[in-house]
Design a protein around this motif. Structure first.
Motif, mmCIF file in Angstrom:
data_model
loop_
_atom_site.group_PDB
_atom_site.id
_atom_site.type_symbol
_atom_site.label_atom_id
_atom_site.label_comp_id
_atom_site.label_asym_id
_atom_site.label_seq_id
_atom_site.Cartn_x
_atom_site.Cartn_y
_atom_site.Cartn_z
ATOM 1 N N TRP A 1 -6.756 6.147 0.547
ATOM 2 C CA TRP A 1 -6.451 5.023 1.766
ATOM 3 C C TRP A 1 -7.622 4.576 2.568
ATOM 4 O O TRP A 1 -8.232 5.365 3.279
ATOM 5 C CB TRP A 1 -5.539 6.181 2.503
ATOM 6 N N ILE B 1 1.457 4.074 -3.498
ATOM 7 C CA ILE B 1 1.232 6.094 -2.847
ATOM 8 C C ILE B 1 2.197 6.172 -3.826
ATOM 9 O O ILE B 1 2.490 6.909 -3.896
ATOM 10 C CB ILE B 1 0.301 5.978 -2.027
ATOM 11 N N GLY C 1 -1.560 0.824 4.943
ATOM 12 C CA GLY C 1 -0.103 1.079 4.379
ATOM 13 C C GLY C 1 0.723 1.146 5.154
ATOM 14 O O GLY C 1 0.684 1.971 5.987
ATOM 15 N N GLY D 1 1.370 -1.418 0.228
ATOM 16 C CA GLY D 1 -0.093 -0.046 0.161
ATOM 17 C C GLY D 1 1.241 1.307 -0.100
ATOM 18 O O GLY D 1 0.569 1.807 -1.401
ATOM 19 N N ILE D 2 1.860 1.276 1.006
ATOM 20 C CA ILE D 2 2.715 2.437 0.709
ATOM 21 C C ILE D 2 3.587 2.440 -0.353
ATOM 22 O O ILE D 2 4.307 3.568 -0.697
ATOM 23 C CB ILE D 2 3.370 2.537 1.962
ATOM 24 N N ASN E 1 -4.376 2.334 -1.513
ATOM 25 C CA ASN E 1 -3.405 2.179 -0.075
ATOM 26 C C ASN E 1 -4.376 1.599 0.743
ATOM 27 O O ASN E 1 -5.542 2.199 1.126
ATOM 28 C CB ASN E 1 -3.029 2.765 0.078
#
Length: 255
Positions: free
Chosen positions: A192, A144, A162, A140-141, A159
């Motif tokens: 998110w 982004i 994340g 997820g991180i 995300n």
């Protein structure tokens, strides 16, 4: 839905990456999302390295909406070749809390996503104007940040829960916002999705990451759900948010 498994070249000579694709039944080209897997918990069990991660809940969701979902396995993960080197401590004790080692592991992951994007650019069944990136936990991180590091590539970035380092490492307060900030230059709206009871990332920390991202110029929506780190497996909690997001990024001429 059809699942296809294949291998693509990585940026490392002689090393191939395993990719699993979930495709709609109709002919393409398809809007396509690259969905990135997370870590292996503490990084101590090498048996977990070889598991191919392609969550059906994500594949089903996107295929039902006419999208193709690609699940790449980064080097040393799943059946991908090469060494798994995403921030492991030199002494074999698992993931390192050292900031430099953690960031170097993230950069290695970025190289593998670069390989997937290069592959996608050559595929006739991919709608090149409708690309998105997503992922869960470390994925997820990564999604982004990568969208901001490679602007003008994606229409959207999603995300799920994340973060790169969990709260077992005090340095997660440094590493995670630093990496998320790299996503700010993407110029696209992001989504998110975070569990309010995540056992790895406190929700306050996650909100702080989002605020850091916004203050650097990022755009997006932050959604909390009454769930832990397994939020991805409860689509009832995020389906409507993601439906709306996909509608927005598909229809917007400026995305």
């Amino acid at each position: 839905m059809k699942y296809q498994k294949f291998f693509i070249p990585s940026g490392e000579a002689g090393v191939r990456l395993e990719v699993v694709a979930a495709k709609p039944q109709h002919d393409g080209p398809y809007p396509t999302i690259i969905f990135n897997h997370g870590s292996t918990g503490r990084g101590q069990s090498k048996a977990l390295y070889s598991r191919t991660i392609c969550p059906a809940v994500i594949g089903n969701y996107f295929v039902e909406r006419g999208w193709m979902a690609l699940f790449p396995q980064r080097r040393g993960r799943g059946k991908s070749e090469g060494i798994y080197g995403e921030g492991l401590a030199p002494d074999g004790s698992g993931y390192s809390c050292n900031v430099d080692i953690a960031i170097a592991g993230f950069e290695r992951a970025v190289e593998d996503v670069d390989s997937v994007v290069r592959y996608l650019r050559e595929q006739p069944d991919v709608d090149q104007d409708q690309l998105a990136i997503g992922g869960v936990s470390r994925g997820g991180i990564l999604a982004i940040a990568y969208a901001g590091m490679r602007p003008n590539t994606f229409r959207g970035a999603v995300n799920f829960n994340g973060g790169w380092l969990g709260r077992g490492c005090p340095s997660h307060e440094t590493v995670n916002p630093l990496i998320f900030e790299r996503g700010a230059p993407s110029g696209i709206s992001t989504l998110w999705l975070h569990g309010s009871h995540d056992q790895y990332y406190r929700i306050g920390h996650c909100r702080g990451n989002f605020e850091r991202f916004l203050s650097a110029g990022g755009q997006g929506k932050f959604v909390t759900a009454p769930m832990g780190h397994a939020l991805m497996f409860k689509p009832a909690l995020w389906r409507d948010h993601l439906d709306q997001y996909l509608s927005d990024i598909t229809m917007s001429p400026n995305s």
